[in-house]
Design a protein around this motif. Structure first.
Motif, PDB file in Angstrom:
ATOM      1  N   ILE A  77       0.843  -1.193   0.000  1.00  0.00           N
ATOM      2  CA  ILE A  77       0.000   0.000   0.000  1.00  0.00           C
ATOM      3  C   ILE A  77       0.883   1.250   0.000  1.00  0.00           C
ATOM      4  CG2 ILE A  77      -1.739   1.317   1.278  1.00  0.00           C
ATOM      5  CD1 ILE A  77      -2.684  -1.352   2.459  1.00  0.00           C
ATOM      6  N   PRO A  78       0.695   2.181  -0.941  1.00  0.00           N
ATOM      7  CA  PRO A  78       1.520   3.401  -0.982  1.00  0.00           C
ATOM      8  C   PRO A  78       1.272   4.267   0.256  1.00  0.00           C
ATOM      9  CG  PRO A  78       0.381   3.044  -3.067  1.00  0.00           C
ATOM     10  CD  PRO A  78      -0.227   2.099  -2.080  1.00  0.00           C
ATOM     11  N   ILE A  79       2.356   4.650   0.936  1.00  0.00           N
ATOM     12  CA  ILE A  79       2.212   5.521   2.095  1.00  0.00           C
ATOM     13  C   ILE A  79       2.833   6.895   1.840  1.00  0.00           C
ATOM     14  CG2 ILE A  79       2.021   3.657   3.769  1.00  0.00           C
ATOM     15  CD1 ILE A  79       4.959   4.025   4.425  1.00  0.00           C
ATOM     16  N   VAL A  80       3.798   6.963   0.912  1.00  0.00           N
ATOM     17  CA  VAL A  80       4.445   8.234   0.604  1.00  0.00           C
ATOM     18  C   VAL A  80       4.782   8.282  -0.883  1.00  0.00           C
ATOM     19  CG1 VAL A  80       6.417   9.757   1.050  1.00  0.00           C
ATOM     20  CG2 VAL A  80       5.490   8.368   2.898  1.00  0.00           C
ATOM     21  N   THR A  81       4.567   9.448  -1.495  1.00  0.00           N
ATOM     22  CA  THR A  81       5.035   9.708  -2.850  1.00  0.00           C
ATOM     23  C   THR A  81       6.162  10.725  -2.777  1.00  0.00           C
ATOM     24  OG1 THR A  81       2.911   9.217  -3.923  1.00  0.00           O
ATOM     25  CG2 THR A  81       4.429  10.657  -5.113  1.00  0.00           C
ATOM     26  N   GLU A  99      -0.573   8.377  -2.430  1.00  0.00           N
ATOM     27  CA  GLU A  99      -0.206   8.503  -3.837  1.00  0.00           C
ATOM     28  C   GLU A  99      -0.440   9.917  -4.362  1.00  0.00           C
ATOM     29  OE1 GLU A  99      -0.967   4.762  -6.379  1.00  0.00           O
ATOM     30  OE2 GLU A  99      -2.625   4.780  -4.959  1.00  0.00           O
ATOM     31  N   SER A 100      -0.705  10.830  -3.481  1.00  0.00           N
ATOM     32  CA  SER A 100      -1.046  12.197  -3.877  1.00  0.00           C
ATOM     33  C   SER A 100       0.186  13.003  -4.254  1.00  0.00           C
ATOM     34  CB  SER A 100      -1.772  12.899  -2.724  1.00  0.00           C
ATOM     35  OG  SER A 100      -1.992  14.254  -3.008  1.00  0.00           O
ATOM     36  N   ASN A 101      -0.034  14.025  -5.067  1.00  0.00           N
ATOM     37  CA  ASN A 101       0.971  15.081  -5.246  1.00  0.00           C
ATOM     38  C   ASN A 101       0.305  16.446  -5.079  1.00  0.00           C
ATOM     39  OD1 ASN A 101      -0.505  15.214  -7.591  1.00  0.00           O
ATOM     40  ND2 ASN A 101       1.241  15.045  -8.975  1.00  0.00           N
ATOM     41  N   ASP A 102      -0.794  16.437  -4.327  1.00  0.00           N
ATOM     42  CA  ASP A 102      -1.534  17.654  -4.003  1.00  0.00           C
ATOM     43  C   ASP A 102      -0.783  18.410  -2.911  1.00  0.00           C
ATOM     44  OD1 ASP A 102      -3.377  19.511  -2.773  1.00  0.00           O
ATOM     45  OD2 ASP A 102      -5.027  18.395  -3.689  1.00  0.00           O
ATOM     46  N   PRO A 103      -0.570  19.718  -3.068  1.00  0.00           N
ATOM     47  CA  PRO A 103       0.130  20.497  -2.038  1.00  0.00           C
ATOM     48  C   PRO A 103      -0.488  20.377  -0.650  1.00  0.00           C
ATOM     49  CG  PRO A 103      -0.088  21.775  -4.054  1.00  0.00           C
ATOM     50  CD  PRO A 103      -0.889  20.522  -4.258  1.00  0.00           C
ATOM     51  N   ASN A 104      -1.794  20.109  -0.586  1.00  0.00           N
ATOM     52  CA  ASN A 104      -2.456  19.949   0.710  1.00  0.00           C
ATOM     53  C   ASN A 104      -1.988  18.699   1.444  1.00  0.00           C
ATOM     54  OD1 ASN A 104      -4.039  22.289   0.487  1.00  0.00           O
ATOM     55  ND2 ASN A 104      -5.573  21.214  -0.727  1.00  0.00           N
ATOM     56  N   ASN A 105      -1.407  17.745   0.701  1.00  0.00           N
ATOM     57  CA  ASN A 105      -0.935  16.504   1.299  1.00  0.00           C
ATOM     58  C   ASN A 105       0.585  16.468   1.443  1.00  0.00           C
ATOM     59  OD1 ASN A 105      -3.474  15.178   1.638  1.00  0.00           O
ATOM     60  ND2 ASN A 105      -3.535  14.803  -0.560  1.00  0.00           N
ATOM     61  N   LEU A 106       1.226  17.631   1.284  1.00  0.00           N
ATOM     62  CA  LEU A 106       2.671  17.709   1.450  1.00  0.00           C
ATOM     63  C   LEU A 106       3.048  17.464   2.914  1.00  0.00           C
ATOM     64  CD1 LEU A 106       5.468  18.476   0.174  1.00  0.00           C
ATOM     65  CD2 LEU A 106       5.004  20.811   0.940  1.00  0.00           C
ATOM     66  N   MET A 107       4.021  16.575   3.128  1.00  0.00           N
ATOM     67  CA  MET A 107       4.500  16.306   4.483  1.00  0.00           C
ATOM     68  C   MET A 107       5.827  16.998   4.765  1.00  0.00           C
ATOM     69  SD  MET A 107       3.517  12.319   5.224  1.00  0.00           S
ATOM     70  CE  MET A 107       4.284  11.679   3.726  1.00  0.00           C
ATOM     71  N   PHE A 108       6.746  16.933   3.808  1.00  0.00           N
ATOM     72  CA  PHE A 108       8.023  17.612   3.969  1.00  0.00           C
ATOM     73  C   PHE A 108       8.694  17.769   2.620  1.00  0.00           C
ATOM     74  CE2 PHE A 108       9.144  13.108   4.290  1.00  0.00           C
ATOM     75  CZ  PHE A 108      10.293  13.010   3.524  1.00  0.00           C
ATOM     76  N   SER A 109       9.684  18.636   2.573  1.00  0.00           N
ATOM     77  CA  SER A 109      10.499  18.792   1.371  1.00  0.00           C
ATOM     78  C   SER A 109      11.964  18.766   1.789  1.00  0.00           C
ATOM     79  CB  SER A 109      10.167  20.094   0.642  1.00  0.00           C
ATOM     80  OG  SER A 109      10.460  21.213   1.452  1.00  0.00           O
ATOM     81  N   ALA A 110      12.825  18.432   0.848  1.00  0.00           N
ATOM     82  CA  ALA A 110      14.262  18.341   1.121  1.00  0.00           C
ATOM     83  C   ALA A 110      15.018  18.968  -0.033  1.00  0.00           C
ATOM     84  CB  ALA A 110      14.677  16.886   1.301  1.00  0.00           C
ATOM     85  N   LYS A 111      16.049  19.709   0.295  1.00  0.00           N
ATOM     86  CA  LYS A 111      16.848  20.321  -0.759  1.00  0.00           C
ATOM     87  C   LYS A 111      18.324  20.302  -0.389  1.00  0.00           C
ATOM     88  CE  LYS A 111      16.765  25.194   0.692  1.00  0.00           C
ATOM     89  NZ  LYS A 111      16.465  26.583   0.287  1.00  0.00           N
ATOM     90  N   THR A 112      19.171  20.271  -1.403  1.00  0.00           N
ATOM     91  CA  THR A 112      20.602  20.366  -1.163  1.00  0.00           C
ATOM     92  C   THR A 112      20.903  21.760  -0.646  1.00  0.00           C
ATOM     93  OG1 THR A 112      20.867  20.892  -3.516  1.00  0.00           O
ATOM     94  CG2 THR A 112      21.283  18.623  -2.847  1.00  0.00           C
ATOM     95  N   SER A 113      21.929  21.865   0.190  1.00  0.00           N
ATOM     96  CA  SER A 113      22.188  23.122   0.876  1.00  0.00           C
ATOM     97  C   SER A 113      22.895  24.145   0.016  1.00  0.00           C
ATOM     98  CB  SER A 113      23.014  22.869   2.143  1.00  0.00           C
ATOM     99  OG  SER A 113      24.247  22.263   1.791  1.00  0.00           O
ATOM    100  N   SER A 114      23.470  23.713  -1.097  1.00  0.00           N
ATOM    101  CA  SER A 114      24.133  24.656  -1.989  1.00  0.00           C
ATOM    102  C   SER A 114      24.133  24.097  -3.393  1.00  0.00           C
ATOM    103  CB  SER A 114      25.568  24.925  -1.536  1.00  0.00           C
ATOM    104  OG  SER A 114      26.348  23.755  -1.660  1.00  0.00           O
ATOM    105  N   ILE A 115      24.447  24.936  -4.357  1.00  0.00           N
ATOM    106  CA  ILE A 115      24.481  24.498  -5.748  1.00  0.00           C
ATOM    107  C   ILE A 115      25.763  23.718  -6.029  1.00  0.00           C
ATOM    108  CG2 ILE A 115      24.396  25.283  -8.145  1.00  0.00           C
ATOM    109  CD1 ILE A 115      22.899  27.737  -7.197  1.00  0.00           C
ATOM    110  N   LEU A 116      26.843  24.028  -5.298  1.00  0.00           N
ATOM    111  CA  LEU A 116      28.096  23.307  -5.449  1.00  0.00           C
ATOM    112  C   LEU A 116      28.165  22.226  -4.383  1.00  0.00           C
ATOM    113  CD1 LEU A 116      30.522  26.320  -6.030  1.00  0.00           C
ATOM    114  CD2 LEU A 116      29.494  24.807  -7.750  1.00  0.00           C
ATOM    115  N   PHE A 117      28.315  20.979  -4.795  1.00  0.00           N
ATOM    116  CA  PHE A 117      28.213  19.855  -3.879  1.00  0.00           C
ATOM    117  C   PHE A 117      29.591  19.317  -3.521  1.00  0.00           C
ATOM    118  CE2 PHE A 117      24.575  19.591  -6.896  1.00  0.00           C
ATOM    119  CZ  PHE A 117      23.656  20.196  -6.058  1.00  0.00           C
ATOM    120  N   VAL A 118      30.140  19.804  -2.432  1.00  0.00           N
ATOM    121  CA  VAL A 118      31.434  19.317  -1.981  1.00  0.00           C
ATOM    122  C   VAL A 118      31.252  18.033  -1.182  1.00  0.00           C
ATOM    123  CG1 VAL A 118      33.468  19.865  -0.609  1.00  0.00           C
ATOM    124  CG2 VAL A 118      32.336  21.656  -1.949  1.00  0.00           C
ATOM    125  N   LYS A 119      30.211  17.994  -0.380  1.00  0.00           N
ATOM    126  CA  LYS A 119      29.888  16.786   0.371  1.00  0.00           C
ATOM    127  C   LYS A 119      28.371  16.737   0.541  1.00  0.00           C
ATOM    128  CE  LYS A 119      30.204  18.846   4.988  1.00  0.00           C
ATOM    129  NZ  LYS A 119      30.782  18.718   6.343  1.00  0.00           N
TER     130      LYS A 119
END
Length: 208
Positions: A77-81, A99-119
């Motif tokens: 059963i899908p629990i997270v998309t 299975e949603s991609n509705d903004p109302n069902n957003l739980m969290f977001s993740a992003k890289t901390s910079s455009i240059l990836f040293v680590k």
């Protein structure tokens, strides 16, 4: 900054993002196996230390710049998309309930901390943290060595850590194995979702 018992549902002793049922009062060791030699790339199986299947991850290729992953429970059963967000300066993924991609069902977001990836460094923001001035969680370490730790906010409090596990079987059949230790009362489904995002960022060459 996130804190257990205040910004999260569940008991005052647990830190739940996806669901309190994924929090245990003891540490849990997870084995994440990536099946890299399959027609559909991005597939994973997640088991506990006894070999019981806890989750499966299925990959869906949308476009070369837009990816989607479904985190399924043991019953399928899908629990997270998990979905990448295209055309952003930083590599960003969003996690939606079911299975949603509705903004109302957003739980969290993740992003890289910079455009240059040293680590490896990933900042994670819960849905209610719209200003994103301070991250709720962060991931730091070396992805090349598969040695990463997940922290609460900008604190030194570690909630999970991962390392790579080589086995003869993994070498022969083309599987990538990750061992993740999740600390007590931490949502281990949330931790798995973060590892999948990290793997995808690394796989697409957006993170060194």
């Amino acid at each position: 900054m996130a804190s257990a018992g205040s910004s999260f549902p569940g008991s005052t002793n647990s830190l739940s993002v996806i669901g309190p049922q994924y929090c245990t009062p003891y540490p849990i060791d997870l084995r994440i196996v990536k099946k890299v030699m399959t027609i559909s790339d991005g597939n994973f199986v997640v088991t506990d230390s006894a070999g019981n299947i806890l989750f499966k991850v299925k990959g869906v290729l949308l476009t070369f710049i837009h990816q989607r992953r479904h985190l399924l429970d043991a019953a399928g059963i899908p629990i997270v998309t998990l979905q990448s967000k295209a055309m952003t300066a930083h590599c960003r993924w969003q996690a939606f309930r079911g299975e949603s991609n509705d903004p109302n069902n957003l739980m969290f977001s993740a992003k890289t901390s910079s455009i240059l990836f040293v680590k490896t460094k990933l900042h994670v923001f819960l849905a209610h943290n719209t200003k994103e001035d301070v991250c709720d969680f962060r991931v730091e370490g070396s992805w090349l060595e598969r040695s990463c730790k997940i922290y609460i906010g900008e604190s030194s409090t570690v909630i999970a850590e991962m390392h790579k596990k080589h086995t003869l079987q993994s070498i022969l059949v083309g599987k990538d194995n990750y061992m993740v230790t999740v600390h007590p009362n931490i949502d281990y489904a949330f931790i798995v979702a973060l590892i999948v995002i990290l793997d995808e960022i690394n796989h697409t060459g957006q993170q060194s």
